[in-house]
Design an enzyme around this catalytic site. Structure first.
Site, mmCIF file in Angstrom:
data_model
loop_
_atom_site.group_PDB
_atom_site.id
_atom_site.type_symbol
_atom_site.label_atom_id
_atom_site.label_comp_id
_atom_site.label_asym_id
_atom_site.label_seq_id
_atom_site.Cartn_x
_atom_site.Cartn_y
_atom_site.Cartn_z
ATOM 1 N N GLU A 1 5.523 -0.544 -15.022
ATOM 2 C CA GLU A 1 5.700 -1.862 -14.400
ATOM 3 C C GLU A 1 5.808 -2.897 -15.523
ATOM 4 O OE1 GLU A 1 1.992 -3.315 -12.779
ATOM 5 O OE2 GLU A 1 3.002 -4.730 -11.424
ATOM 6 N N CYS B 1 2.627 -0.317 -8.922
ATOM 7 C CA CYS B 1 1.224 -0.611 -9.188
ATOM 8 C C CYS B 1 0.342 -0.675 -7.946
ATOM 9 C CB CYS B 1 1.127 -1.887 -10.011
ATOM 10 S SG CYS B 1 -0.380 -1.946 -10.935
ATOM 11 N N LYS C 1 8.282 -5.425 -5.537
ATOM 12 C CA LYS C 1 6.885 -5.137 -5.199
ATOM 13 C C LYS C 1 6.439 -5.901 -3.942
ATOM 14 C CE LYS C 1 2.337 -5.001 -7.527
ATOM 15 N NZ LYS C 1 1.681 -5.283 -8.851
HETATM 16 N N1 ING Z 1 -2.740 -4.200 -11.008
HETATM 17 C C1 ING Z 1 -3.884 -3.657 -10.376
HETATM 18 C C2 ING Z 1 -3.600 -2.463 -9.500
HETATM 19 O O1 ING Z 1 -3.493 -2.496 -8.291
HETATM 20 C C3 ING Z 1 -5.926 -4.028 -9.106
HETATM 21 C C4 ING Z 1 -4.708 -4.693 -9.675
HETATM 22 C C5 ING Z 1 -6.745 -3.214 -9.919
HETATM 23 C C6 ING Z 1 -6.190 -4.164 -7.794
HETATM 24 C C7 ING Z 1 -7.861 -2.580 -9.368
HETATM 25 C C8 ING Z 1 -7.307 -3.541 -7.215
HETATM 26 C C9 ING Z 1 -8.171 -2.754 -8.026
HETATM 27 O O2 ING Z 1 -3.554 -1.416 -10.123
HETATM 28 C C10 ING Z 1 -1.517 -4.500 -10.527
HETATM 29 N N2 ING Z 1 -0.633 -4.967 -11.431
HETATM 30 O O3 ING Z 1 -1.217 -4.363 -9.343
#
Ligand code: ING
Length: 320
Positions: free
Chosen positions: A47, A173, A124
């Site tokens: 990403e 992601c 996304k």
């Molecule tokens: N990053 C993280 C993800 O979903 C996150 C944000 C991390 C959300 C951990 C919830 C828990 O992997 C991105 N860029 O979406």
């Protein structure tokens, strides 16, 4: 006839805020050339692979964030990657920040055919974090500020990779944490999900305890479950390492339709992992446990699209 796909996940190390696209693109070209030498037919990059994970930085004026976006693809800076792919006859997935000609901003991924044509684009849908500066957080996560919700759905297309036709789809992601996203791809008989991520190694929300070792476990759990329940392969590919003091975890993986991890990166830097995928493995689940036509009951799933948030249940109390 067996369809075996040699799939490469090209994990990338950190990109610092001050580093230009040329640095990232040069590293991506090296990873793609290594993948070609090792017989890969397709390479999946992370990403937002061209820049640092800029949604951690607050900008009051969105215009000042414009330089983080690609206004055209390829551009002068990204052309070397397209040229390398053409030279080696290899397709690649690329995650990047997209600014459309009419000014819309998306967190986008494309699959590019070796001839340079864009075969599939995805924007996304699940944007985590927040849109305004959050003083409580250790680090900001402003994807809701910098991107609009993707407007292309979750498309799947059957495209040539090497000498085969493959049903490809993409997630980005945070999407991997939402089973609905995987199921929409599964309902289109996806065989390979290309998924890049940039995920902090520590919880930055600062709103409750999350054991650090669970950050990677949750990522793997989500991808393995998605593959098993939709009988497909996936490449989950990290941008990892420490970007201006902010740590992102690696642990990129390639997963098969049984939910097994076929290969995993062990560094948090540029690292290539490769797996030899027998696409015929997608058939077993699709014909048995996850034969959707025989076993799914959409009439019982109304809440999934009727509701956004959860609702408190009815309260039961004993009569006697
Ligand atoms: N990053 C993280 C993800 O979903 C996150 C944000 C991390 C959300 C951990 C919830 C828990 O992997 C991105 N860029 O979406």
């Amino acid at each position: 006839m067996t369809r075996r796909l040699v799939l490469a996940a090209a994990q990338m190390g950190p990109i610092q805020k001050a580093e230009g696209r040329d640095v990232a693109v040069a590293r991506m070209v090296r990873l793609l050339e290594t993948a070609a030498r090792r017989g890969a037919e397709v390479v999946v990059f992370p990403e937002l692979a061209l820049t640092t994970f800029f949604p951690r930085w607050y900008e009051e004026d969105l215009g000042r964030a414009d330089h983080w976006y690609e206004h055209a693809l390829p551009s002068n800076e990204t052309a070397p990657l397209f040229e390398a792919a053409k030279r080696h006859g290899i397709g690649f997935h690329l995650g990047y920040a997209e600014k459309t000609p009419d000014g819309h901003r998306f967190n986008t991924a494309v699959y590019v055919h070796p001839n340079g044509e864009i075969v599939l684009k995805y924007r996304k849908v699940h944007l985590p974090g927040h849109s305004e500066y959050d003083p409580q957080r250790h680090v900001q996560h402003l994807e809701k500020r910098y991107f609009e919700v993707g407007n292309l759905g979750f498309p799947v297309v059957r495209a040539p990779i090497g000498d085969k036709q493959v049903n490809i789809g993409m997630l980005i992601c945070n999407d991997r944490r939402w089973p609905e996203a995987w199921r929409v791809l599964g309902l289109q008989q996806v065989e390979l999900v290309m998924l890049g991520y940039n995920t902090p190694s520590l919880n930055m929300e600062n709103r409750g305890f999350e054991a650090h070792h669970l950050r990677v476990a949750h990522s793997h759990l989500s991808i393995q479950a998605g593959c098993y329940q939709n009988s497909c392969f996936a490449a989950g590919v990290a941008k990892a390492g420490t970007e201006d003091g902010n740590e992102l975890f690696g642990h990129s993986i390639i997963v098969n339709p049984q939910g097994e991890i076929m290969a995993m990166a062990t560094s948090w830097d540029d690292e290539l992992i490769i797996a030899d995928c027998d696409l015929g493995m997608c058939e077993l689940g699709r014909r048995t446990i996850f034969d959707f036509a025989r076993h799914r009951r959409p009439e019982a799933y109304g809440r999934i699209t009727a509701q956004v948030g959860s609702e408190a249940p009815a309260v039961w109390t004993p009569k006697a």
